[in-house]
Design an enzyme around this catalytic site. Structure first.
Site, PDB file in Angstrom:
ATOM      1  N   ALA A   1      -0.966  -2.531   1.710  1.00 56.25           N
ATOM      2  CA  ALA A   1      -1.074  -3.674   0.797  1.00 56.25           C
ATOM      3  C   ALA A   1      -0.105  -3.521  -0.375  1.00 56.25           C
ATOM      4  O   ALA A   1       0.189  -2.406  -0.812  1.00 56.25           O
ATOM      5  CB  ALA A   1      -2.498  -3.795   0.271  1.00 56.25           C
TER       6      ALA A   1
ATOM      7  N   GLY B   1      -3.024  -1.012   4.948  1.00 53.03           N
ATOM      8  CA  GLY B   1      -2.888  -2.302   5.633  1.00 53.03           C
ATOM      9  C   GLY B   1      -1.879  -2.273   6.771  1.00 53.03           C
ATOM     10  O   GLY B   1      -2.001  -3.031   7.732  1.00 53.03           O
TER      11      GLY B   1
ATOM     12  N   GLU C   1      -3.714  -0.911   9.592  1.00 48.81           N
ATOM     13  CA  GLU C   1      -4.655  -1.938  10.066  1.00 48.81           C
ATOM     14  C   GLU C   1      -3.946  -2.975  10.938  1.00 48.81           C
ATOM     15  O   GLU C   1      -4.503  -3.448  11.921  1.00 48.81           O
ATOM     16  CB  GLU C   1      -5.339  -2.598   8.860  1.00 48.81           C
TER      17      GLU C   1
ATOM     18  N   GLU D   1      -7.207   4.343   1.077  1.00 53.10           N
ATOM     19  CA  GLU D   1      -7.987   3.425   0.228  1.00 53.10           C
ATOM     20  C   GLU D   1      -9.053   4.104  -0.625  1.00 53.10           C
ATOM     21  O   GLU D   1      -9.287   3.690  -1.771  1.00 53.10           O
ATOM     22  CB  GLU D   1      -8.641   2.331   1.083  1.00 53.10           C
TER      23      GLU D   1
END
Lengths: 82, 267
Positions: B69, B122, B125, B145
């Site tokens: 992210a 991310g 992911e 995270e």
């Protein structure tokens, strides 16, 4: 099985860093701060970590090298995983 | 639209294979621009999915597949808003990420992530939505995270749990450590290892192989093997939003984005 000495491990670390970042090996000393000397950032430090893990056949968790910035101390961390 | 070139990515369809290339400096951080173009990609695939056998997702950025992210955008966007709008904005962003991830996960063609360099948060992911992960032997994987007081928010835990043993999932999440490609392959996260700089080439060879198979069988097999864990994904959205609403998370993000340390991703 042949066990590396800390000096040998340190030299291999310096050689790998020199090769990976294309810096003359003779310009790097075991006590050098590799972030400053190689001018690298965190992502490039991770490249070096992968290079070291692949070379020595070990895993070196990030938190074990947290705060480590010189070749000699890095070699000590590697030595404890060999 | 069979080809597209945007600010953060591009795609090109050719002979049954669509290649999606992430290309946003410095390391394909997932913010509103990249997400918006991923949404465009997902929408565009509807028009050619019936004639598509495989999709390859890779990165043109040297640093890697994706660092995750865009925490700078997330932080500066969040602090500019009052608490209520901030939480609503984060929820909206996470919901949009989930919609994209779910669409790629369930796509009726074979999806292949060709990963090199960093594949964190991310980015991991996104890779986990794919059917097959092919990794350059210098690739690294992590879910950092928890270091920010969060859990992965784009579907990471349910998809990791779907594929891997819970022991490794806990190790990755609860330590936040990064693992190399060999380890990722040993635990089943990575399907195939490629030499340095060769992941895309290996992915193309894999895509060429899957195009040979009967489409109906391929679609049925994928649906049977890889169900989307919708219930857990909904739970994840709620847990993420609940954790994000705490002041400690903004403080951790502040520390991260303002850090001048050489290793700022470590708390």
């Amino acid at each position: 099985m042949h066990m590396r000495t800390l000096d040998q491990t340190t030299q291999e670390v310096v050689d790998l860093a020199s090769k990976h970042f294309n810096v003359p090996a003779g310009s790097l000393a075991p006590s050098d701060d590799f972030f400053k000397k190689l001018g690298i950032d965190s992502l490039q430090a991770l490249e070096l970590l992968s290079r070291l893990e692949n070379h020595f056949g070990i895993e070196l968790p990030d938190y074990e090298v947290q705060g480590v910035s010189d070749f000699r101390t890095l070699a000590e961390r590697i030595q404890s995983r060999l | 639209m069979k080809s597209f070139s945007g600010k953060a990515l591009r795609w090109e369809w050719r002979e049954g294979v669509v290649e999606l290339t992430l290309d946003r400096e410095p390391a394909n951080e997932i913010g509103t621009v990249l997400l918006g173009e991923l949404e465009q990609f997902v929408a565009a695939t509807k028009s050619f999915e019936s004639e598509t056998a495989a999709c390859i997702i890779s990165s043109a950025q040297k640093r890697g597949f994706s660092a995750g992210a865009d925490l700078r955008e997330l932080y500066y966007g969040a602090v500019a808003l009052a608490e209520k709008e901030r939480n609503a904005g984060v929820r909206d962003f996470v919901e949009r990420c989930h919609a994209v991830a779910n669409a790629i996960d369930a796509a009726p063609f074979v999806t292949i992530a060709a990963v090199h360099g960093v594949c964190f948060g991310g980015g991991l992911e996104l890779a986990l939505t794919c059917d097959i992960i092919i990794a350059d032997k210098m690739a690294r994987f992590a879910f950092p995270e928890l270091r920010l007081g969060l859990i992965p928010g784009f579907g990471g835990i349910p998809r990791l749990k779907r594929d891997l043993g819970n022991g490794f999932v806990r190790d990755l999440l609860l330590t936040g450590r990064s693992v190399n490609a060999a380890r990722a392959q040993a635990v089943g996260l990575v399907a195939q290892l490629a030499g340095e700089g060769e992941a895309l080439k290996v992915a193309r060879a894999t895509a060429a192989q899957v195009t040979k198979f009967d489409q109906a069988a391929r679609v049925a097999a994928k649906k049977f093997i890889k169900p989307v864990p919708h219930a857990e994904l909904r739970q994840e959205v709620e847990i993420f939003c609940e954790l994000f609403a705490r002041a400690t998370v903004l403080a951790a993000l502040k520390k991260f984005v303002e850090s001048t340390d050489a290793m700022p991703y470590l708390p």
